[in-house]
Design an enzyme around this catalytic site. Structure first.
Site, short mmCIF file in Angstrom:
data_model
loop_
_atom_site.label_atom_id
_atom_site.label_comp_id
_atom_site.label_asym_id
_atom_site.label_seq_id
_atom_site.Cartn_x
_atom_site.Cartn_y
_atom_site.Cartn_z
N HIS A 11 1.12 7.53 -10.58
CA HIS A 11 1.04 6.14 -10.13
C HIS A 11 1.85 5.20 -11.02
CE1 HIS A 11 -1.44 2.29 -9.47
NE2 HIS A 11 -0.77 2.50 -8.36
N GLU A 38 4.77 7.52 -7.50
CA GLU A 38 4.70 6.33 -6.67
C GLU A 38 5.20 5.19 -7.54
OE1 GLU A 38 2.43 2.55 -5.40
OE2 GLU A 38 2.73 3.50 -7.32
N ASP A 40 6.41 0.66 -7.25
CA ASP A 40 6.44 -0.57 -6.44
C ASP A 40 7.84 -1.17 -6.48
OD1 ASP A 40 3.43 -0.68 -6.15
OD2 ASP A 40 3.64 -0.77 -8.32
N HIS A 53 5.39 -4.39 -10.02
CA HIS A 53 4.17 -4.51 -9.21
C HIS A 53 3.81 -5.96 -8.92
CE1 HIS A 53 -0.20 -4.81 -8.55
NE2 HIS A 53 -0.06 -3.64 -7.92
N GLU A 113 6.65 2.18 -2.72
CA GLU A 113 5.79 1.18 -2.09
C GLU A 113 6.56 -0.13 -2.01
OE1 GLU A 113 1.96 0.13 -3.88
OE2 GLU A 113 1.93 -1.64 -2.58
O1 G3P Z 1 0.59 3.03 -3.43
C1 G3P Z 1 -0.69 3.17 -3.96
C2 G3P Z 1 -1.07 2.02 -4.86
O2 G3P Z 1 -0.05 1.80 -5.78
C3 G3P Z 1 -1.36 0.75 -4.09
O3 G3P Z 1 -1.86 -0.27 -4.91
O4 G3P Z 1 -1.69 -2.31 -6.25
O5 G3P Z 1 -1.40 -0.10 -7.33
O6 G3P Z 1 0.35 -0.99 -5.82
P1 G3P Z 1 -1.11 -0.95 -6.12
MG MG Z 2 1.76 0.66 -5.78
#
Ligand code: G3P
Ligand code: MG
Length: 245
Positions: A11, A38, A40, A53, A113
């Site tokens: 993450h 993953e 952002d 993020h 994302e």
């Molecule tokens: O993509 C999964 C997760 O990253 C979604 O929430 O706020 O961590 O981007 P966030």
């Molecule tokens: Mg995310």
């Protein structure tokens, strides 16, 4: 389209042990054995996709203010690592292009994302997908483009329909399966807190891979796998990966 999603997805790279959404975070996830991450993506003022993020620069850099009010050149002046720890001092905010080059070099795959600043839902998706489409090697794992924003998923579909889309939701509510179908998504990405075993079964019966976030607890990880989820998006890919082996 064949998706080759691993059990463990780091993450924001490896958020627990490195500054999130940076090149060292990607390297850290790889060092911990993750094959996918993953991250952002959002746009600078001048329209360049970067890994970030938050809407503001405040938490993850030594800058201040909205990302959307700063050009790439301004953002590149900032330090995106020192806030996490002294050994990361000098880390820059990476562009999507740089992140993809590193992941391709490391033989990794990814879930991008789309995390747009307000009002930039469509263009963030369109520009990011165009870059993925142009630069990501066709021989590398097919990436997943996910978003909480329907407008971003719709724009991704309109401009780059061949890139698989992921339906992101904090909680699966209402007729969520109809929403997944309406957006023509390939995968479902629910938060783990309110997810039920019945929902996982419904998603799986309908043929959708389920990628759950953000799972940092080993017993919960094991329970979710027993429910049949396909992937755990985790801040600690090494530890969670070892726990579910
Ligand atoms: O993509 C999964 C997760 O990253 C979604 O929430 O706020 O961590 O981007 P966030
Ligand atoms: Mg995310």
């Amino acid at each position: 389209m064949k998706l080759d999603i691993p059990l463990i997805v780091g993450h924001r790279g490896a958020k627990a042990s490195s500054p999130e959404n940076t090149l060292p975070a990607i390297e850290e996830a790889h060092a911990q054995g993750a094959t996918w991450i993953e991250f952002d993506a959002k746009l600078t003022k001048d329209g360049v996709p970067i890994l970030m993020h938050d809407e503001t620069l405040d938490r993850c850099t030594n800058g201040k203010g909205n990302v959307a009010d700063h050009t790439l050149a301004q953002i590149r002046e900032l330090d995106a690592g020192a806030w996490f720890g002294p050994r990361f001092k000098g880390t820059k905010v990476p562009t999507l292009e740089e992140a993809m080059a590193l992941m391709a070099k490391l033989g990794m795959g990814f879930n991008i994302e789309i995390k747009p600043c307000p009002g930039r839902e469509a263009e963030t998706a369109r520009i990011s997908c165009a870059l993925v489409d142009k630069l990501w090697p066709k021989s590398s794992p097919v990436p997943i483009v996910s978003s909480f924003k329907a407008k971003s998923l719709e724009a991704a579909k309109a401009s780059h329909a061949h890139l698989p889309r992921g339906f992101l939701a904090e909680e699966l509510t209402g007729d969520w399966l109809a929403a997944v179908k309406a957006l023509d998504c390939a995968t479902i990405h629910p938060g783990f807190r309110k997810l039920t075993q019945a929902q996982v079964r419904t998603a799986k019966d309908a043929g959708y891979p389920v990628l759950v976030w953000t799972v940092n607890d080993a017993p919960k990880a094991k329970e979710l796998l027993a429910w049949g989820v396909d992937a755990l998006i985790t801040d600690a890919p090494g530890a969670i990966g070892a726990a579910v082996k």
